[in-house]
Design a protein around this motif. Structure first.
Motif, PDB file in Angstrom:
ATOM      1  N   GLY A 135       6.120 -43.591 -16.897  1.00  0.00           N
ATOM      2  CA  GLY A 135       5.488 -44.912 -16.978  1.00  0.00           C
ATOM      3  C   GLY A 135       6.500 -46.000 -17.295  1.00  0.00           C
ATOM      4  N   VAL A 136       7.413 -45.696 -18.224  1.00  0.00           N
ATOM      5  CA  VAL A 136       8.471 -46.648 -18.568  1.00  0.00           C
ATOM      6  C   VAL A 136       9.371 -46.886 -17.354  1.00  0.00           C
ATOM      7  N   ALA A 137       9.753 -45.795 -16.678  1.00  0.00           N
ATOM      8  CA  ALA A 137      10.632 -45.910 -15.508  1.00  0.00           C
ATOM      9  C   ALA A 137       9.961 -46.717 -14.398  1.00  0.00           C
ATOM     10  N   ALA A 138       8.658 -46.541 -14.200  1.00  0.00           N
ATOM     11  CA  ALA A 138       7.945 -47.290 -13.165  1.00  0.00           C
ATOM     12  C   ALA A 138       7.948 -48.789 -13.478  1.00  0.00           C
ATOM     13  N   GLN A 139       7.754 -49.135 -14.754  1.00  0.00           N
ATOM     14  CA  GLN A 139       7.784 -50.540 -15.154  1.00  0.00           C
ATOM     15  C   GLN A 139       9.154 -51.159 -14.892  1.00  0.00           C
ATOM     16  N   ILE A 140      10.200 -50.425 -15.257  1.00  0.00           N
ATOM     17  CA  ILE A 140      11.565 -50.938 -15.109  1.00  0.00           C
ATOM     18  C   ILE A 140      11.912 -51.114 -13.634  1.00  0.00           C
ATOM     19  N   GLU A 141      11.573 -50.119 -12.823  1.00  0.00           N
ATOM     20  CA  GLU A 141      11.905 -50.195 -11.401  1.00  0.00           C
ATOM     21  C   GLU A 141      11.087 -51.271 -10.683  1.00  0.00           C
ATOM     22  N   ALA A 142       9.877 -51.532 -11.133  1.00  0.00           N
ATOM     23  CA  ALA A 142       9.071 -52.594 -10.539  1.00  0.00           C
ATOM     24  C   ALA A 142       9.680 -53.967 -10.820  1.00  0.00           C
ATOM     25  N   ASP A 143      10.400 -54.077 -11.925  1.00  0.00           N
ATOM     26  CA  ASP A 143      11.036 -55.340 -12.294  1.00  0.00           C
ATOM     27  C   ASP A 143      12.433 -55.477 -11.687  1.00  0.00           C
ATOM     28  N   GLY A 144      12.926 -54.455 -11.031  1.00  0.00           N
ATOM     29  CA  GLY A 144      14.247 -54.524 -10.415  1.00  0.00           C
ATOM     30  C   GLY A 144      15.336 -53.854 -11.229  1.00  0.00           C
ATOM     31  N   GLY A 145      14.994 -53.231 -12.324  1.00  0.00           N
ATOM     32  CA  GLY A 145      15.967 -52.512 -13.149  1.00  0.00           C
ATOM     33  C   GLY A 145      16.084 -51.067 -12.707  1.00  0.00           C
ATOM     34  N   VAL A 165      18.194 -52.974 -17.600  1.00  0.00           N
ATOM     35  CA  VAL A 165      16.937 -53.720 -17.607  1.00  0.00           C
ATOM     36  C   VAL A 165      17.147 -55.091 -18.259  1.00  0.00           C
ATOM     37  N   ARG A 166      16.290 -56.030 -17.904  1.00  0.00           N
ATOM     38  CA  ARG A 166      16.314 -57.349 -18.548  1.00  0.00           C
ATOM     39  C   ARG A 166      15.816 -57.216 -19.988  1.00  0.00           C
ATOM     40  N   SER A 167      16.331 -58.060 -20.873  1.00  0.00           N
ATOM     41  CA  SER A 167      15.979 -57.952 -22.290  1.00  0.00           C
ATOM     42  C   SER A 167      14.508 -58.284 -22.540  1.00  0.00           C
ATOM     43  N   GLU A 168      13.923 -59.200 -21.761  1.00  0.00           N
ATOM     44  CA  GLU A 168      12.510 -59.556 -21.956  1.00  0.00           C
ATOM     45  C   GLU A 168      11.603 -58.370 -21.642  1.00  0.00           C
ATOM     46  N   LEU A 169      11.927 -57.667 -20.559  1.00  0.00           N
ATOM     47  CA  LEU A 169      11.125 -56.495 -20.207  1.00  0.00           C
ATOM     48  C   LEU A 169      11.324 -55.379 -21.227  1.00  0.00           C
ATOM     49  N   LEU A 170      12.531 -55.244 -21.733  1.00  0.00           N
ATOM     50  CA  LEU A 170      12.800 -54.206 -22.736  1.00  0.00           C
ATOM     51  C   LEU A 170      11.972 -54.447 -23.998  1.00  0.00           C
ATOM     52  N   LYS A 171      11.863 -55.683 -24.414  1.00  0.00           N
ATOM     53  CA  LYS A 171      11.034 -55.997 -25.589  1.00  0.00           C
ATOM     54  C   LYS A 171       9.581 -55.621 -25.345  1.00  0.00           C
ATOM     55  N   GLU A 172       9.089 -55.881 -24.131  1.00  0.00           N
ATOM     56  CA  GLU A 172       7.706 -55.527 -23.800  1.00  0.00           C
ATOM     57  C   GLU A 172       7.518 -54.009 -23.784  1.00  0.00           C
TER      58      GLU A 172
END
Length: 148
Positions: free
Chosen positions: A25-35, A67-74
């Motif tokens: 789930g974490v990996a899917a979120q990161i890859e959807a954001d371009g990370g 990953v971007r820092s904003e997405l990492l915080k989320e």
């Protein structure tokens, strides 16, 4: 994008497949954001240094993230709300090492030592002291001297 290493500890009463589902789930979120998830290591079910939420063991996972820092915080916020995650630590790093982590490499070394030969087992009974062999030798010498 900045690089991060994250270690999370999940409860011991969930299965490894459930831990993998959390990480997916974490990996899917990161890859959807371009990370990207550059490194993913499952360290196994290990003992905790102290009890956390009545748990003595936990599933350890190491992630190398781009990953971007904003997405990492989320992501950290969502993982902290997840009841299956006991602890989470994220550090910013200069580079993600592609080699196995020291935890995994040490784990392999420990297994090699356990299988090595440690010498012959001591003979005798369970409660026999180490001096018992000398007494037997003396009594055999006395018996030989007395027989002459």
């Amino acid at each position: 994008m900045p690089l991060y290493e994250t270690v999370l500890i999940a409860r011991n009463d969930i299965s490894q497949q459930q831990v993998d589902a959390i990480i997916d789930g974490v990996a899917a979120q990161i890859e959807a954001d371009g990370g990207a998830v550059r490194k993913r290591e499952y360290w196994g079910l290990r003992s905790l240094a102290y009890r956390i939420k009545k748990n003595r063991k936990g599933h350890y996972v190491l992630l190398g993230l781009d990953v971007r820092s904003e997405l990492l915080k989320e992501i950290e916020r969502q993982l902290s709300l997840n009841e299956d995650v006991l602890r989470l630590l994220t550090l910013r790093v200069e580079a993600i090492d592609e080699a196995p982590s020291p935890v995994l490499s040490r784990k392999g070394d420990d297994r090699g030592e356990r299988g090595s030969f440690r010498g012959p087992k001591p003979t005798g009974g369970r409660f026999e002291s180490g001096r018992g062999g000398r007494r037997d030798e003396r009594s055999a010498e006395l018996a030989d001297n007395g027989a002459e």
